[in-house]
Design a protein around this motif. Sequence first.
Motif, PDB file in Angstrom:
ATOM      1  N   ASP A  19       0.866  -1.149  -0.015  1.00  0.00           N
ATOM      2  CA  ASP A  19      -0.107  -0.214   0.143  1.00  0.00           C
ATOM      3  C   ASP A  19       0.808   1.200  -0.092  1.00  0.00           C
ATOM      4  O   ASP A  19       0.167   2.246   0.109  1.00  0.00           O
ATOM      5  N   ASN A  20       2.246   1.190  -0.037  1.00  0.00           N
ATOM      6  CA  ASN A  20       3.106   2.238   0.332  1.00  0.00           C
ATOM      7  C   ASN A  20       2.799   3.078   1.557  1.00  0.00           C
ATOM      8  O   ASN A  20       2.688   4.243   1.220  1.00  0.00           O
ATOM      9  N   TYR A  21       2.490   2.653   2.417  1.00  0.00           N
ATOM     10  CA  TYR A  21       1.930   3.285   3.669  1.00  0.00           C
ATOM     11  C   TYR A  21       3.348   4.166   4.264  1.00  0.00           C
ATOM     12  O   TYR A  21       4.185   3.600   4.237  1.00  0.00           O
ATOM     13  N   ASN A  22       2.873   5.268   4.447  1.00  0.00           N
ATOM     14  CA  ASN A  22       4.034   6.153   5.143  1.00  0.00           C
ATOM     15  C   ASN A  22       4.015   6.156   6.484  1.00  0.00           C
ATOM     16  O   ASN A  22       3.387   6.632   7.341  1.00  0.00           O
ATOM     17  N   LEU A  23       4.737   4.990   6.926  1.00  0.00           N
ATOM     18  CA  LEU A  23       4.737   4.471   8.359  1.00  0.00           C
ATOM     19  C   LEU A  23       5.692   5.465   9.264  1.00  0.00           C
ATOM     20  O   LEU A  23       6.457   6.043   8.859  1.00  0.00           O
ATOM     21  N   SER A  24       5.006   5.417  10.577  1.00  0.00           N
ATOM     22  CA  SER A  24       5.502   6.342  11.641  1.00  0.00           C
ATOM     23  C   SER A  24       5.823   5.461  12.911  1.00  0.00           C
ATOM     24  O   SER A  24       5.151   4.475  12.888  1.00  0.00           O
ATOM     25  N   LEU A  25       6.527   6.047  13.730  1.00  0.00           N
ATOM     26  CA  LEU A  25       6.669   5.370  15.168  1.00  0.00           C
ATOM     27  C   LEU A  25       5.457   5.351  15.724  1.00  0.00           C
ATOM     28  O   LEU A  25       5.347   3.989  16.567  1.00  0.00           O
ATOM     29  N   ALA A  26       4.509   6.150  15.773  1.00  0.00           N
ATOM     30  CA  ALA A  26       3.231   5.910  16.465  1.00  0.00           C
ATOM     31  C   ALA A  26       2.569   4.926  15.995  1.00  0.00           C
ATOM     32  O   ALA A  26       1.944   4.143  16.682  1.00  0.00           O
ATOM     33  N   GLN A  76      13.532  -2.879  18.042  1.00  0.00           N
ATOM     34  CA  GLN A  76      13.579  -4.125  17.520  1.00  0.00           C
ATOM     35  C   GLN A  76      12.597  -4.715  16.364  1.00  0.00           C
ATOM     36  O   GLN A  76      12.958  -5.219  15.421  1.00  0.00           O
ATOM     37  N   MET A  77      11.490  -4.118  16.365  1.00  0.00           N
ATOM     38  CA  MET A  77      10.592  -3.987  15.078  1.00  0.00           C
ATOM     39  C   MET A  77      11.108  -3.575  13.876  1.00  0.00           C
ATOM     40  O   MET A  77      10.793  -3.930  12.996  1.00  0.00           O
ATOM     41  N   LEU A  78      11.660  -2.386  14.270  1.00  0.00           N
ATOM     42  CA  LEU A  78      12.444  -1.724  12.900  1.00  0.00           C
ATOM     43  C   LEU A  78      13.388  -2.644  12.390  1.00  0.00           C
ATOM     44  O   LEU A  78      13.594  -2.512  11.172  1.00  0.00           O
ATOM     45  N   ASN A  79      14.162  -3.119  13.345  1.00  0.00           N
ATOM     46  CA  ASN A  79      15.358  -4.092  12.757  1.00  0.00           C
ATOM     47  C   ASN A  79      14.720  -5.303  12.149  1.00  0.00           C
ATOM     48  O   ASN A  79      15.069  -5.739  10.981  1.00  0.00           O
ATOM     49  N   SER A  80      13.505  -6.000  12.352  1.00  0.00           N
ATOM     50  CA  SER A  80      12.925  -6.933  11.685  1.00  0.00           C
ATOM     51  C   SER A  80      12.449  -6.329  10.358  1.00  0.00           C
ATOM     52  O   SER A  80      12.639  -6.984   9.251  1.00  0.00           O
ATOM     53  N   LEU A  81      11.882  -5.312  10.183  1.00  0.00           N
ATOM     54  CA  LEU A  81      11.354  -4.753   9.023  1.00  0.00           C
ATOM     55  C   LEU A  81      12.327  -4.477   7.959  1.00  0.00           C
ATOM     56  O   LEU A  81      12.473  -4.823   6.985  1.00  0.00           O
ATOM     57  N   ILE A 103      11.238   2.721   0.977  1.00  0.00           N
ATOM     58  CA  ILE A 103      10.997   1.998   2.562  1.00  0.00           C
ATOM     59  C   ILE A 103      12.044   2.410   3.316  1.00  0.00           C
ATOM     60  O   ILE A 103      11.937   2.852   4.542  1.00  0.00           O
ATOM     61  N   LEU A 104      13.321   2.315   2.798  1.00  0.00           N
ATOM     62  CA  LEU A 104      14.580   2.343   3.810  1.00  0.00           C
ATOM     63  C   LEU A 104      14.537   3.678   4.350  1.00  0.00           C
ATOM     64  O   LEU A 104      15.057   4.232   5.281  1.00  0.00           O
ATOM     65  N   SER A 105      14.388   4.868   3.304  1.00  0.00           N
ATOM     66  CA  SER A 105      14.189   6.186   3.537  1.00  0.00           C
ATOM     67  C   SER A 105      13.123   6.637   4.655  1.00  0.00           C
ATOM     68  O   SER A 105      13.272   7.673   5.216  1.00  0.00           O
ATOM     69  N   ILE A 106      12.382   5.894   4.857  1.00  0.00           N
ATOM     70  CA  ILE A 106      11.069   6.049   5.956  1.00  0.00           C
ATOM     71  C   ILE A 106      11.588   5.396   7.171  1.00  0.00           C
ATOM     72  O   ILE A 106      11.592   5.938   8.077  1.00  0.00           O
TER      73      ILE A 106
END
Length: 328
Positions: free
Chosen positions: A51-58, A83-88, A106-109
Amino acid sequence: MDGYIQTAIGVIVSIIIYLLSYRQTIGAKQERIQSSNKEIEKILIRRIVNDNYNLSLADIRRLLEGKARDFKVKVNDLYKEEQMLNSLYTRVIETDFITKEQREKILSILLPMYAEVDKEIETDGSKVVDNHIDKKRMRLQSYILSLMALTASILGALISAMPLLKDNLLNANISKDNFYMLLITIGISLLSIFYIAVLKRYKDSQSEVTISSNSQVINDAINFEKEVSKLISKNYKVLPSSLKDTYDYHIFVNNKKILFEIKAWRKSPSAVLIRTSLMKLSEAVIREGALEGILITKEPVSTKGEIATEDNVKIMTINELKSYLKSL
């Protein structure tokens, strides 16, 4: 001979009782935690890739809280945001089913979100409190496991000794031999259960080390990029690149553009990787009409032999960059 057989039966029964108790309590909770982490990871991957979702920490925090309720576990038991960011990050890097443009976007996000986590850790004391709570929870779990082991050992010893003790129990008279046999069975059972618990703990610790190592690699890269950016910004305005660019930052010196590509290589990279990085930076210099491009590394990188440097790019360490910036 009967005493040895009864002891063996007692130890086996104790181990079975302990494993069943563990499986129904702590083991079941750990399975729910693992399932929840995997479910969250799959959801995030689907949203940011499909979906090209613009993910945030929230978003990650809300999803962690929601799935914690769904799987009946505590939020603190699930992966932390980092840890979740590491998995992604790992899934995005390793997959061959997305395009290069998708991966870079994605990496830029994801990468700026690491900096956000680091900033929160520096300014938010709750992270320290969380660590303290985790230690208290682990101590409580150790006490529970010890109590389970002791109870299982006593039950196993009593069950195995019932045929020998039934007459003595009715007469309220237990011989010394039978009493010693009970103690020996309990002791051997405790040692056996302790051995199993140590093996289980060692197995769990290996996965923790892996997660920690991956996290450290990414953190080192982010911190190195911050260090370079901070150094350049002392004398020049650092401007970040856009998503489509193949470099990290650029500055203007006497109206001339200089590009910077930052590589936090921990080991000496292959000649092919160095050559590819230099070629991409050289192409960016030509495309942007820049004066030159600079590839910054942690450790000195040799460009002799099969690695031919381009005329419009340089490769240097952060210490060499300090001297170079002064000469501009």
